[in-house]
Design a protein around this motif. Structure first.
Motif, PDB file in Angstrom:
ATOM      1  N   UNK A  42       0.845  -1.204  -0.122  1.00 28.37           N
ATOM      2  CA  UNK A  42       0.021   0.332  -0.005  1.00 28.37           C
ATOM      3  C   UNK A  42       0.764   1.425  -0.024  1.00 28.37           C
ATOM      4  N   UNK A  43       0.367   2.127  -0.655  1.00 23.93           N
ATOM      5  CA  UNK A  43       0.473   3.642  -0.493  1.00 23.93           C
ATOM      6  C   UNK A  43      -0.247   4.291   0.040  1.00 23.93           C
ATOM      7  N   UNK A  44       0.490   5.177   1.157  1.00 23.03           N
ATOM      8  CA  UNK A  44      -0.401   5.897   1.846  1.00 23.03           C
ATOM      9  C   UNK A  44       0.346   7.465   1.694  1.00 23.03           C
ATOM     10  N   UNK A  45      -0.702   8.004   0.813  1.00 22.92           N
ATOM     11  CA  UNK A  45      -0.665   9.446   0.385  1.00 22.92           C
ATOM     12  C   UNK A  45      -1.107  10.987   1.498  1.00 22.92           C
ATOM     13  N   UNK A  46       0.060  11.501   1.942  1.00 19.09           N
ATOM     14  CA  UNK A  46      -0.923  12.265   2.610  1.00 19.09           C
ATOM     15  C   UNK A  46      -0.259  13.843   2.696  1.00 19.09           C
ATOM     16  N   UNK A  47      -2.049  14.467   1.752  1.00 15.98           N
ATOM     17  CA  UNK A  47      -1.938  15.638   1.513  1.00 15.98           C
ATOM     18  C   UNK A  47      -2.822  15.022  -0.248  1.00 15.98           C
ATOM     19  N   UNK A  48      -2.514  16.470  -0.750  1.00 20.05           N
ATOM     20  CA  UNK A  48      -3.127  16.350  -2.342  1.00 20.05           C
ATOM     21  C   UNK A  48      -2.419  15.840  -3.991  1.00 20.05           C
ATOM     22  N   UNK A  88      -4.446   5.184  -0.177  1.00 19.81           N
ATOM     23  CA  UNK A  88      -4.869   5.298   0.400  1.00 19.81           C
ATOM     24  C   UNK A  88      -4.325   6.899   0.548  1.00 19.81           C
ATOM     25  N   UNK A  89      -5.422   7.645   0.523  1.00 23.36           N
ATOM     26  CA  UNK A  89      -4.869   9.047   0.902  1.00 23.36           C
ATOM     27  C   UNK A  89      -5.601   9.017   2.270  1.00 23.36           C
ATOM     28  N   UNK A  90      -4.969  10.616   2.737  1.00 18.68           N
ATOM     29  CA  UNK A  90      -4.890  10.993   3.678  1.00 18.68           C
ATOM     30  C   UNK A  90      -4.683  12.697   3.995  1.00 18.68           C
ATOM     31  N   UNK A  91      -6.134  13.860   4.247  1.00 23.94           N
ATOM     32  CA  UNK A  91      -5.611  14.651   4.313  1.00 23.94           C
ATOM     33  C   UNK A  91      -5.924  15.325   2.811  1.00 23.94           C
ATOM     34  N   UNK A  92      -6.897  15.095   2.385  1.00 24.21           N
ATOM     35  CA  UNK A  92      -7.615  16.228   1.303  1.00 24.21           C
ATOM     36  C   UNK A  92      -8.581  16.188   1.113  1.00 24.21           C
ATOM     37  N   UNK A  93      -8.641  17.184   1.172  1.00 24.46           N
ATOM     38  CA  UNK A  93     -10.021  18.252   0.949  1.00 24.46           C
ATOM     39  C   UNK A  93     -11.129  17.285   0.199  1.00 24.46           C
ATOM     40  N   UNK A  94     -10.896  17.642  -1.392  1.00 24.07           N
ATOM     41  CA  UNK A  94     -11.566  17.050  -1.877  1.00 24.07           C
ATOM     42  C   UNK A  94     -11.329  16.124  -2.727  1.00 24.07           C
ATOM     43  N   UNK A  95     -11.409  14.737  -2.790  1.00 26.93           N
ATOM     44  CA  UNK A  95     -10.842  13.953  -3.842  1.00 26.93           C
ATOM     45  C   UNK A  95     -11.352  14.008  -4.937  1.00 26.93           C
ATOM     46  N   UNK A 107     -12.775  16.983  -6.947  1.00 32.17           N
ATOM     47  CA  UNK A 107     -12.136  18.070  -7.603  1.00 32.17           C
ATOM     48  C   UNK A 107     -11.081  17.396  -8.074  1.00 32.17           C
ATOM     49  N   UNK A 108      -9.898  17.215  -7.407  1.00 34.70           N
ATOM     50  CA  UNK A 108      -8.016  16.315  -7.145  1.00 34.70           C
ATOM     51  C   UNK A 108      -8.279  15.568  -8.386  1.00 34.70           C
ATOM     52  N   UNK A 109      -9.401  15.053  -9.122  1.00 33.35           N
ATOM     53  CA  UNK A 109      -9.401  13.224  -9.271  1.00 33.35           C
ATOM     54  C   UNK A 109      -8.516  12.637  -9.357  1.00 33.35           C
ATOM     55  N   UNK A 152     -10.710  37.407   4.460  1.00 30.88           N
ATOM     56  CA  UNK A 152      -9.802  37.253   4.169  1.00 30.88           C
ATOM     57  C   UNK A 152      -8.611  35.716   3.932  1.00 30.88           C
ATOM     58  N   UNK A 153      -8.582  35.363   2.546  1.00 32.80           N
ATOM     59  CA  UNK A 153      -7.737  33.829   2.812  1.00 32.80           C
ATOM     60  C   UNK A 153      -6.908  34.328   1.652  1.00 32.80           C
ATOM     61  N   UNK A 154      -5.516  33.840   2.898  1.00 33.39           N
ATOM     62  CA  UNK A 154      -4.188  33.964   1.850  1.00 33.39           C
ATOM     63  C   UNK A 154      -4.010  32.096   1.197  1.00 33.39           C
ATOM     64  N   UNK A 155      -3.635  32.049   0.103  1.00 35.37           N
ATOM     65  CA  UNK A 155      -3.870  30.658  -0.709  1.00 35.37           C
ATOM     66  C   UNK A 155      -2.788  29.962  -1.412  1.00 35.37           C
ATOM     67  N   UNK A 156      -2.412  28.970  -1.998  1.00 34.83           N
ATOM     68  CA  UNK A 156      -1.884  28.773  -3.106  1.00 34.83           C
ATOM     69  C   UNK A 156      -2.112  28.696  -3.691  1.00 34.83           C
ATOM     70  N   UNK A 157      -2.752  29.019  -4.646  1.00 29.87           N
ATOM     71  CA  UNK A 157      -2.836  28.537  -5.827  1.00 29.87           C
ATOM     72  C   UNK A 157      -3.003  27.066  -7.166  1.00 29.87           C
ATOM     73  N   UNK A 158      -1.854  26.346  -6.133  1.00 24.13           N
ATOM     74  CA  UNK A 158      -1.760  25.893  -7.387  1.00 24.13           C
ATOM     75  C   UNK A 158      -2.104  24.378  -5.828  1.00 24.13           C
ATOM     76  N   UNK A 159      -2.989  24.633  -5.479  1.00 22.72           N
ATOM     77  CA  UNK A 159      -3.496  23.727  -4.679  1.00 22.72           C
ATOM     78  C   UNK A 159      -4.808  23.346  -4.618  1.00 22.72           C
ATOM     79  N   UNK A 160      -5.576  22.305  -5.366  1.00 26.60           N
ATOM     80  CA  UNK A 160      -6.755  22.034  -5.408  1.00 26.60           C
ATOM     81  C   UNK A 160      -7.657  22.319  -4.093  1.00 26.60           C
ATOM     82  N   UNK A 161      -7.156  21.638  -2.871  1.00 21.27           N
ATOM     83  CA  UNK A 161      -7.723  21.851  -1.678  1.00 21.27           C
ATOM     84  C   UNK A 161      -8.141  23.368  -1.338  1.00 21.27           C
TER      85      UNK A 161
END
Length: 321
Positions: A90-96, A112-119, A121-123, A162-171
């Motif tokens: 198994x590969x466990x992937x933490x984050x999108x 198995x993903x973990x800490x992915x907000x919208x799997x 939308x992240x395809x 106000x939201x500071x965010x990373x534009x490349x982060x699908x989450x």
């Protein structure tokens, strides 16, 4: 030495040598995260603790490998390709980003993903249902409606978020879209500032001073890695800072509300165990974290110009003086 005795000893030696591989690590789980920070670290610990409780102990019957991409997506892709070549169980992937690069590297090894907000939308998966494929996992999708309700109770005069965010982060992109949809009917607006790198977080936050009444941080890994710089701007600008990660209340947020990431990791670990015992990820529906906590930092709130009512403080899971 008699022939019979010698033969018995030879047989015992042969039996031990044949049994030896069974004593070595015979299950392999490879874990990766896009970056090291307290929330993702807690999720990873939850996974390993759940594995241990299920009888999979690193160094005994489990070979557990962990690699962090240190915030670099190119490195994440390299790690994913290495893990695919290693062919773990198994590969466990933490984050999108880690989950996306893992899926790009293999369509066969269970992920198995973990800490992915919208799997979706992240395809990573086609839907929240079990839809086949080699991916399942646990989302940290924030309960944004509950967050807005708490924000309005804590800061009733706040209208501009106000939201500071990373534009490349699908989450983060998905969270902001949902936040806007929920905020508009409440007479609230969302003002964005992009920070592509951790070093950009402070300047992006500074650009919002005077334009917003409150900062909201939607568990953006880039921003969380540089959370202290965001908190410093919030302190200096007297703008209350709220995060969707309760643990960052100790790092300068006035309010942290959302998923307990250790519990998220335990929930993720249960899915890993199911797969190790023979289930296929394509038959396991993706899950959402079942925990919701709110931590309030009174000192941080005071520095950021906010005072919370006693009624509001009573609703907190934890209050930090």
């Amino acid at each position: 030495m008699k022939t019979a005795t010698r033969a018995a000893l030879l047989g015992l030696t042969l039996a031990c040598s044949l049994a030896a591989p069974a004593m070595a690590a015979d299950v392999r789980v490879s874990v990766t995260a896009i970056v090291d920070h307290p929330a993702l670290d807690a999720a990873r610990k939850g996974v390993t603790d759940e594995l241990a409780d299920a009888g999979y102990v690193n160094g005994k019957n489990l070979k557990l490998e962990y690699q962090s991409a240190q915030g670099n997506t190119a490195t994440a892709a390299q790690i994913a390709r290495k893990f695919a070549g290693d062919k773990p169980n198994v590969i466990v992937a933490v984050s999108t980003p880690s989950a996306q690069t893992a899926l790009a590297a293999t369509r066969e090894i269970p992920i198995v993903f973990s800490a992915v907000t919208d799997p979706v939308a992240a395809k990573l998966v086609k839907s929240w249902e079990a839809t086949g494929g080699n991916v399942t996992g646990v989302s940290d999708l924030p309960s944004l409606d509950k967050h807005l309700a708490a924000l309005r109770k804590a800061l009733p005069a706040a209208k501009r978020i106000g939201v500071v965010y990373s534009p490349g982060a699908a989450n983060s992109v998905a969270a902001i879209a949902e936040l806007k949809k929920l905020a508009t009917p409440l007479g609230m607006t969302v003002v964005e500032a992009a920070a592509s790198r951790t070093v950009d977080v402070a300047s992006a936050a500074q650009s919002l001073i005077g334009k917003v009444d409150v900062f909201y941080e939607p568990t953006d890994n880039n921003v969380t890695s540089a959370f202290e710089s965001l908190a410093k701007v919030a302190d200096q600008g007297k703008v209350p800072l709220i995060s969707a990660d309760p643990s960052v209340a100790t790092r300068g947020a006035a309010i942290g509300m959302g998923t307990n990431y250790y519990d998220l990791g335990r929930q993720t670990g249960k899915l890993v165990v199911r797969i190790l015992k023979g289930e296929t990820p394509g038959k396991i529906a993706s899950e959402v974290s079942t925990t919701l906590e709110m931590h309030v930092n009174k000192s941080a709130a005071q520095r950021q110009g906010a005072t919370f009512s006693e009624d509001f403080l009573k609703t907190a899971t934890k209050v930090i003086d």
